[in-house]
Design an enzyme around this catalytic site. Structure first.
Site, PDB file in Angstrom:
ATOM      1  N   HIS A   1      51.469 103.630 -88.939  1.00 18.67           N
ATOM      2  CA  HIS A   1      50.127 103.903 -88.412  1.00 18.67           C
ATOM      3  C   HIS A   1      49.094 103.346 -89.384  1.00 18.67           C
ATOM      4  CE1 HIS A   1      46.885 105.752 -86.283  1.00 18.67           C
ATOM      5  NE2 HIS A   1      46.559 106.531 -87.298  1.00 18.67           N
TER       6      HIS A   1
ATOM      7  N   ASP B   1      40.274 107.229 -88.874  1.00 16.36           N
ATOM      8  CA  ASP B   1      41.605 107.354 -88.283  1.00 16.36           C
ATOM      9  C   ASP B   1      41.470 107.140 -86.779  1.00 16.36           C
ATOM     10  OD1 ASP B   1      44.178 107.844 -87.595  1.00 16.36           O
ATOM     11  OD2 ASP B   1      44.197 109.964 -88.160  1.00 16.36           O
TER      12      ASP B   1
ATOM     13  N   CYS C   1      46.481 100.936 -83.174  1.00 17.91           N
ATOM     14  CA  CYS C   1      45.775 101.492 -84.329  1.00 17.91           C
ATOM     15  C   CYS C   1      45.240 100.399 -85.246  1.00 17.91           C
ATOM     16  CB  CYS C   1      46.698 102.433 -85.098  1.00 17.91           C
ATOM     17  SG  CYS C   1      48.297 101.715 -85.519  1.00 17.91           S
TER      18      CYS C   1
END
Length: 893
Positions: free
Chosen positions: A644, A678, A743
């Site tokens: 991620h 994030d 991501c």
């Protein structure tokens, strides 16, 4: 002065020289090698041994290392001492972020030859990967590492004084300074003395034998040496040889004038030994072109099976009946009796498309030679032996004749054609009769004047043709005796050439072998050469890196590093001076051996965990020791953890430093903000707390090693580092990904958004209450288009050959966004009305369109709730408005 006094003075001078020489020999520079390459062959130094630069017994500066036993180059270790006069060049490369320091020595030819003689098998192993440039095999590459965990122990300086040995450790900068100031001066003086001893007069201009390698030159050096970088699990870097590509050698294309697109060409090379045919050529490229064009067998198995109709230029062939037609099959055994042999006419049909019946076979004794007008193609003359057809009548019709000979083209693939071919020169002499009969056990294929040969395997037919007189016997030689061979003549073949025996290859394929693009093919290096790239390491993009831009694929670190360099490269020079882009390895090395989420505030913070991070800090602090990082306005830290991508932006890092001479004004200034981005934003703050706490420790260690009083970048006024002035925050209303694989694209949007806002970049005055949606109202749509944007930027930076290689790789592997775009073009040409122009062959019909489905129907589970959907739920919005402390929430994912 008397003779005795003179002798005493000379003895005293010699004694002083002897002691000085002994003292000089005790002075040594020692390096610790992590890896050792000769060419691109990885070997090892003996255990406990190091690289030593010192003076030998002849008072000459030399390089000494002890090579360990290697089964590939000899089973015994050997101590090598190479004088600097035998070294052409030495290159030094400093540490560049995660890349280690390197020492490269290029030996001259004489010292390399001596080294290969001392170590058995070294030359064959080292020179094998460098067929085109064997000088690359003379490079000795030492990958250096510190002597211990302290980064300031790259070199050890040892010397003896009054029978005592003293050892001091220094960093790489001191070692480089010693090499350029001391070693280079002694080296140049030694070269001058060597030239004087050889009685060379005139002024001698010596070029610098010592240089420092830039990051771009290091990338090019790795590509030339065929070495690749490997990232280990602990974050360290290792280098390994790139595996040899089986499709690396490109075949020379043969001209196809007169051929239609339905023909199939198969090129078979006789192997590497055929290079001896062109030993007189000065250039290897000319040798390769000559041999590949002259020593390849060409098979045709389609309607265009016959060669282009043209006779040899200076060869007068006798006419038979009349000018032959395209379907005429004719031949002769020799020039004198050419008129006495019958000919047969037939329609030139596609003989391969007829069905072959079982047990169908034609003896080569019953075949007729092809017509002379079909002999020349691409400079080669093809001829076969003349034996009349016993099963073909001149009165047969086209259908009957086609049915009778329909098996010939297919049956030709039931034998090895190399057994039935004779090659001779273009101007073959009449005294070499084409109808020369050979024994069936003949095992040689003649080339040139017939005196040279290569070995082949004897001809072994399958079964006899039913209408022929060929007897059924397992031993064809006993049953049939002698038979004739077709002959092939290649022009420009050197007389007397000889090729070694090679086993017969497998049956030729029905289509040419297509060379595939290997995944490790290099596209380009960014930023481009000649540009101002201070503090920016060049990134090499490979073909396999572009594959990560496909739909539902994770971005890798190479594409991420390319975009970081591209964003920094496109910034203004003033803004670029205030930005530091860290690479993706910083956080990996910073948290090495650290337990996961140990700083999440869900458990007490243990001192040993803080010690682990502090011990890892010197490893990453070495990467930025040449400039003041805390003087920057932005520090961008991309992070990849658990597949991620995230990013942390340190805004105004100098805000954590308090000037004690004016403390009140200093504390009133803006603070330092650690902004956490994030794209998979949930309610659980564990990851944010853990990562930001590691960055806070890193900033504190960065101050102590660079800005504290007495350090390299210390301020004139006394200062302190106040951790309370470091605020951890996150921007409001940031876009959230609606899947689990985009991501990296969202992270690129965050980094780009910090600097590429139309009016101004984001600054410290926008925090802590920074609303991302005010700057970018359509952020979600911008992130969805980021994948195509990155792909198009890569195509813009790549040149035409690189784009061609990428397109070929995508076609072969059925991947890539360009293929998706080509498939979508079919919809543009699906008009109902009749077309005025012919449809391009690259555009497919509508029912062949393979466009991906809409994003709304891509979810397999209709009840699937993506991260963006979870964040936009009414209950989630209500919780965020209440501003309940995040630490009280359970783990959301």
């Amino acid at each position: 002065m008397s003779d005795s006094t003179q002798m005493e003075a000379n003895a005293a001078i010699n004694e002083i020289k002897k002691r000085t020489r002994k003292l000089d020999q005790s002075l040594q520079m020692r390096f610790c090698a992590d890896q050792f390459f000769i060419g691109n062959h990885c070997t090892k130094l003996a255990s406990g041994k190091s690289i030593i630069i010192s003076q030998n017994s002849k008072n000459r500066i030399c390089l000494r290392f002890f090579m360990a036993a290697d089964p590939l180059v000899g089973y015994t270790g050997r101590d090598f001492g190479i004088a600097f006069n035998q070294i052409d060049h030495i290159s030094l490369k400093d540490e560049q972020q995660e890349n280690p320091a390197v020492l490269i020595c290029t030996l001259n030819l004489s010292s390399y030859t001596k080294m290969c003689k001392l170590q058995t098998g070294l030359k064959d192993v080292v020179e094998k990967p460098f067929l085109y440039n064997k000088s690359l095999a003379r490079n000795l590459t030492f990958i250096l590492k510190p002597w211990n965990d302290d980064p300031d122990t790259f070199v050890k300086i040892s010397y003896n004084d009054e029978h005592r040995e003293y050892v001091h450790s220094y960093d790489y900068d001191v070692a480089k300074s010693l090499m350029f100031k001391e070693v280079q001066a002694v080296w140049e003086q030694s070269l001058k003395e060597q030239l004087q001893r050889r009685h060379q007069t005139g002024r001698v201009y010596l070029t610098s034998q010592l240089s420092e390698m830039t990051p771009r030159e290091w990338v090019q050096f790795l590509a030339d040496q065929k070495l690749s970088k490997i990232v280990c699990h602990n974050g360290s870097i290792q280098y390994a040889r790139v595996e040899d590509n089986p499709h690396g050698r490109k075949h020379t294309a043969v001209a196809t004038n007169g051929f239609d697109h339905r023909g199939t060409r198969v090129l078979n090379s006789f192997g590497k030994a055929h290079a001896s045919l062109a030993t007189q050529e000065k250039s290897y490229a000319k040798k390769r072109k000559l041999t590949e064009q002259s020593l390849k067998l060409i098979y045709r198995n389609d309607r265009s099976v016959w060669l282009e109709g043209s006779c040899a230029k200076n060869l007068k062939m006798p006419k038979i009946n009349s000018e032959p037609n395209m379907g005429e099959f004719m031949g002769w055994p020799d020039m004198d009796n050419a008129m006495t042999h019958p000919t047969s006419n037939f329609e030139n049909e596609d003989v391969m498309k007829s069905t072959k019946q079982p047990n169908d076979f034609v003896s080569f004794e019953q075949l007729q030679a092809p017509p002379p007008v079909l002999q020349r193609q691409n400079g080669a003359i093809y001829s076969t032996q003349s034996v009349a057809f016993t099963h073909i009548s001149g009165n047969d019709g086209v259908e009957d004749l086609t049915e009778k000979i329909s098996h010939l083209g297919e049956e030709a693939y039931n034998i090895d054609m190399a057994n039935a071919l004779h090659a001779f020169s273009d101007n073959w002499h009449y005294e070499i009769h084409p109808n020369t009969v050979h024994n069936a056990s003949f095992e040689q294929l003649h080339i040139g004047d017939g005196n040279s040969s290569i070995g082949t395997i004897g001809f072994n037919p399958l079964e006899p043709y039913p209408q022929s007189s060929f007897p059924q016997s397992n031993n064809w030689q006993q049953a049939h005796g002698d038979f004739t061979f077709p002959q092939v003549s290649f022009p420009n073949t050197q007389q007397g050439s000889c090729l070694p025996s090679t086993p017969t290859a497998a049956l030729p394929p029905t289509r040419p072998v297509v060379e595939k693009i290997p995944p490790d093919t290099q596209l380009f290096t960014f930023p481009p050469s000649g540009s101002c790239t201070t503090g920016m390491d060049p990134v090499v993009l490979l073909v396999k890196d572009i594959k990560t831009l496909d739909r539902k694929e994770f971005l890798n670190d190479s594409v991420m590093a390319f975009m970081l360099n591209y964003i920094a490269f496109m910034l203004s020079s003033e803004l670029m001076k205030s930005v530091h882009m860290c690479n993706t390895f910083l956080f990996v090395n910073l948290t090495r051996l650290l337990p996961p989420l140990c700083f999440s505030k869900r458990r007490p913070i243990e001192p040993e965990h803080i010690k682990i991070v502090k011990d890892n800090c010197p490893r990453v602090l070495r990467w930025t020791r040449k400039f003041d990082v805390l003087a920057k306005d932005y520090i961008i830290i991309p992070i990849n953890e658990d597949l991620h991508w995230l990013v942390i932006a340190v805004i105004n890092p100098s805000g954590a430093i308090v000037d004690m001479s004016n403390e009140e004004a200093s504390r009133a200034a803006p603070k330092c903000y650690i902004v956490f981005f994030d794209p998979l934003s949930g309610l659980d703050p564990s990851k944010k707390n853990h990562m930001c706490h590691c960055i806070k420790i890193y900033l504190a260690q960065l101050y102590e090693n660079t800005k504290a009083p007495g350090m390299k970048f210390a301020s004139k006024n006394p200062t302190i580092y106040d951790e309370e002035r470091v605020v951890v925050t996150r921007a409001e209303n940031t876009p959230i990904q609606d899947n689990f694989y985009d991501c990296g694209l969202y992270v690129l949007h965050f980094i780009e958004g910090l600097f590429c806002y139309p009016n101004r970049p984001v600054n410290v005055n926008d925090f802590p209450n920074f609303d991302w949606s005010k700057f970018f109202p359509e952020a979600n749509k911008m992130c969805d288009l980021m994948r195509d944007k990155v792909y198009n930027l890569i195509l813009q930076q790549a040149d035409k050959p690189a784009r061609s290689r990428l397109a070929k790789f995508e076609r072969e592997n059925k991947c890539g966004l360009s293929r998706e775009g080509a498939l979508r073009k079919a919809r543009r040409h699906s008009a109902v009305n009749e077309r005025r122009t012919k449809r391009h062959r690259d555009y497919y019909a509508r029912h062949y369109s393979l466009s991906p489905p809409h994003r709304n129907v891509m979810n397999d589970d209709p009840t699937f709730m993506n991260p963006r959907g979870l964040a936009e739920m009414p209950i989630t919005r209500l919780v965020r408005r209440l501003r309940i402390p995040e630490d009280n929430f359970p783990i959301a994912y």
